[in-house]
Design a protein around this motif. Structure first.
Motif, mmCIF file in Angstrom:
data_model
loop_
_atom_site.group_PDB
_atom_site.id
_atom_site.type_symbol
_atom_site.label_atom_id
_atom_site.label_comp_id
_atom_site.label_asym_id
_atom_site.label_seq_id
_atom_site.Cartn_x
_atom_site.Cartn_y
_atom_site.Cartn_z
ATOM 1 N N GLN A 1 4.792 8.073 119.633
ATOM 2 C CA GLN A 1 4.871 9.508 119.406
ATOM 3 C C GLN A 1 3.581 10.151 119.892
ATOM 4 O OE1 GLN A 1 4.735 10.723 115.306
ATOM 5 N NE2 GLN A 1 6.050 12.489 115.644
ATOM 6 N N ASN B 1 3.603 13.925 113.272
ATOM 7 C CA ASN B 1 2.817 12.707 113.500
ATOM 8 C C ASN B 1 2.460 12.025 112.186
ATOM 9 O OD1 ASN B 1 1.502 14.501 116.132
ATOM 10 N ND2 ASN B 1 2.165 12.424 116.521
ATOM 11 N N VAL C 1 0.286 5.858 119.329
ATOM 12 C CA VAL C 1 0.139 7.311 119.450
ATOM 13 C C VAL C 1 -0.624 7.554 120.751
ATOM 14 C CG1 VAL C 1 -0.725 9.429 118.362
ATOM 15 C CG2 VAL C 1 0.066 7.523 116.938
#
Length: 509
Positions: free
Chosen positions: A115, A189, A206
Motif C-alpha cells: 500500500q 495506511n 509500504v
C-alpha cells in the motif's frame, strides 16, 4: 506449498508493469497465478470496479495458498485513483475489514500486501494527478518541502521568502482538497497496519513512489513509521522507495518462503561512490534501498562472492543520476567515476569460470537502460545467460524487477518464460525507454499530429511506428548468434509515450 499452488494476484493497476510482469514471472513455475479480468481494472484516472474486484477476489481465494494484493486497487480502484478519490474514512475501513472475513474463511491463505503513501511530484503536471496539479503542482510540493524544513529548523531565508510568496498565490481550496485526501489515505495506511498486527496480513510493504527527503510524503512516512514502531511491526512491514515493482518482489518472497530458501546475493557496484548516490525520485542512499529490495524479496546480502547464490552486477551512477535519454552526451562522472568494463569482465568470469548465476541491475540512469553496458553484455554473449536484467523507470523499479526475476531463476532455471522476460526487458528498457521513446517524442510524434501525452490511441499509427523502430533497434543492439527477439504485440497502454505495452518472444538460434 503443494505442486501447482494457486496464487491470487491483485495488481496495482492495468499497466503492463503491474498487471503483466508478475504474471509473466510466475509462468513455468509450480504456481498458477490468477488475476482479475482486465475489464475489472481501471484505465489511468478511471478507477477499477472496486465492488466487482472485491467479489472476484473473495471468490478466487477458495483453495488458494497465497495472495499478493495491492491494497490501493481494492480501496481506490488503482494507483492513480488513490490520488483523485473523494472517499470517506468509513468507506475505506469497511473495505479493508473484508480482509478479516477472507482470512477467517481461508486461514491457510498467506496474504502479502502493499500500500503506497501518496506521492507528491515536484512538477506542475496533471497527467497522473488532480487537474489543478497542472497549475499548482510545483507550489504544492515546494510548500510541503519548505514547511517541513522550517519545522526542522533548517529552512534558508530564501526558502522562507519563497514559502510566503507561495502562500499568497496558492488557492486555499486547492490545498484543502490535496491535504484532505492525503489525511484520508494516511488513515487507511494506519488501518492496514492494524491488519498486520492482528495477523490478517502476513507481510506488508509500504513503498515510496516519487519520494523526496522533505515534504508531504516524507512527513507522512514519519506518521506511518511511528505507527509501525508502536505496533512492533518492524520485521513485518518494510518501507522503502518503489511502487510498480512490488508485485514482483512479493511474488519472489512468497516463492522463497514456500521453498524454505533465503538466497544470498553479492552486489558488485560499477562505482565506489555509487552506494552513496541518492537516485532520482528517491529519498536515501542507493545502498540502503538495495538492502531493502533484497530483503523484501526473501534474500540477504552476501558478505562475499564465494558464499553467494547470486552475483548482482549493479551499474550505479558515478556521482549523480541523469535521465537515460541524456546518455548521448558525455558526462565526466559516468565515464571516469565508474568502471563498466570491470563490471562486465567480473560478471563474465563469475558466470563462466565460477558457475555462479549473474544478474544485472542497470540503474546508472533513470528511465532507461545504459546503452554502453548492454553493448558490452552483448559482446561477451551474456545477454541471455543472465539470471535477470532490468533498467526501466526508477532505480527501485529496476532493482525489484531484476532481483525478483533472478530469485525465481534460482528456483526454476532457464525456462522459455525466463528468456522471454529477459527479451522483454531488453526490448522495453533499452530499446524503447533509452532510445525509441526519446527519439519519437521530440519531433516525429508531433509531425504526425499528436503530442507525447496524447497519441492516436493504444494501437494507432504511433504504436505501429514504435514497433517498427523497436524491431530495428533490437536487430542492432540485442539479437546475436544466441538468438533473436520477436515482437508479437505493441501498444501504448495510457495513450502516451511514457510507457509501452509489449509481448515478445526469444527465438533461440
Amino acid at each position: 506449498m503443494t505442486k501447482h499452488s494457486k496464487l491470487i494476484f491483485i495488481p496495482l493497476d492495468e499497466r503492463p508493469c503491474n498487471y503483466e510482469f508478475p504474471y509473466l514471472l510466475a509462468k513455468e513455475t509450480e504456481y498458477i497465478m490468477e488475476r482479475p479480468p482486465g475489464e475489472l481494472m481501471g484505465l489511468k484516472k478511471r478507477p477499477g470496479d472496486v465492488e466487482q474486484l472485491w467479489s472476484w477476489f473473495e471468490a478466487a481465494c477458495a483453495g488458494a495458498d497465497g495472495a499478493v494484493v495491492a491494497l490501493d486497487t481494492l480501496l481506490y480502484g488503482g494507483i492513480i485513483p488513490s490520488r483523485l478519490h473523494g472517499l470517506e474514512p468509513a468507506e475505506l475501513t469497511g473495505r479493508l475489514e473484508r480482509l478479516r472475513g477472507i482470512k477467517q474463511r481461508h486461514p491457510q491463505l498467506k496474504l502479502y500486501a502493499f500500500q503506497l503513501i501518496m506521492r507528491c511530484p515536484q512538477y506542475s503536471l496533471s497527467d497522473e494527478e488532480p487537474d489543478y496539479y497542472a497549475d499548482w503542482g510545483r507550489e504544492i510540493f515546494r510548500k510541503g518541502f519548505i514547511q517541513h524544513r522550517l519545522e526542522l529548523g533548517i529552512a534558508t531565508d530564501e526558502e522562507i521568502r519563497e514559502l510566503a510568496e507561495i502562500d499568497l498565490r496558492l488557492p486555499s481550496g486547492v490545498l484543502e482538497d490535496y491535504l484532505g485526501r492525503r489525511a484520508v489515505n494516511i488513515e487507511a495506511n494506519k488501518l492496514a497496519l492494524e491488519l498486520v498486527h492482528d495477523g490478517i496480513i502476513d507481510f506488508m510493504i509500504v513503498p515510496q513512489d516519487d519520494s523526496a527527503p522533505y515534504g508531504h510524503t516524507a512527513k507522512d512516512q514519519e506518521k506511518v513509521r511511528a505507527r509501525i514502531t508502536a505496533l512492533d511491526l518492524e520485521l513485518k512491514v518494510y518501507m522503502y522507495p518503489g511502487a510498480d515493482e512490488v508485485g514482483c518482489t512479493l511474488l519472489a518472497r512468497m516463492m522463497n518462503k514456500a521453498a524454505g530458501r533465503m538466497p544470498l546475493v553479492y552486489p558488485r557496484l560499477s562505482s565506489i561512490q555509487g552506494a552513496f548516490v541518492t537516485p532520482l525520485f528517491e529519498d536515501r542512499f542507493f545502498y540502503e534501498t538495495l538492502k531493502y529490495q533484497i530483503l523484501a524479496a526473501g534474500g540477504l546480502i552476501a558478505s562475499s562472492a564465494a558464499e553467494a547464490d547470486l552475483v548482482l552486477l549493479v551499474s550505479t551512477p558515478g556521482e549523480t543520476m541523469e535521465e537515460a535519454v541524456s546518455q548521448k552526451h558525455a558526462f565526466h562522472s559516468y565515464d571516469v567515476y565508474r568502471n563498466l568494463m570491470e563490471l562486465v569482465e567480473y560478471g563474465d568470469y563469475m558466470l563462466r569460470s565460477k558457475k555462479i548465476p549473474v544478474a544485472v541491475a542497470d540503474v546508472g540512469y533513470a528511465n532507461g537502460g545504459d546503452q554502453k553496458l548492454v553493448k558490452m553484455l552483448r559482446q561477451t554473449n551474456l545477454l541471455f545467460d543472465l539470471a535477470g536484467y532490468a533498467g526501466w523507470n526508477t532505480s527501485s523499479n529496476s532493482l525489484g524487477t531484476v532481483i525478483s526475476q533472478a530469485m525465481i531463476y534460482l528456483l526454476y532455471g532457464r525456462t522459455q518464460a525466463h528468456l522471454d522476460f529477459l527479451a522483454l526487458r531488453y526490448a522495453e528498457d533499452v530499446c524503447y525507454c533509452s532510445v525509441v521513446r526519446g527519439e519519437l517524442s521530440e519531433g516525429p510524434v508531433q509531425e504526425m499530429g499528436y503530442g507525447k501525452y496524447k497519441l492516436d490511441g493504444p494501437r494507432g499509427r504511433v504504436a505501429a511506428r514504435v514497433q517498427e523502430r523497436l524491431g530495428e533497434e533490437l536487430a542492432v543492439r540485442i539479437d546475436s548468434p544466441a538468438g533473436s527477439v520477436q515482437i508479437t504485440d505493441c501498444y501504448m497502454p495510457w495513450n502516451r509515450m511514457f510507457e509501452v505495452g509489449l509481448s515478445v518472444r526469444f527465438l533461440r538460434s
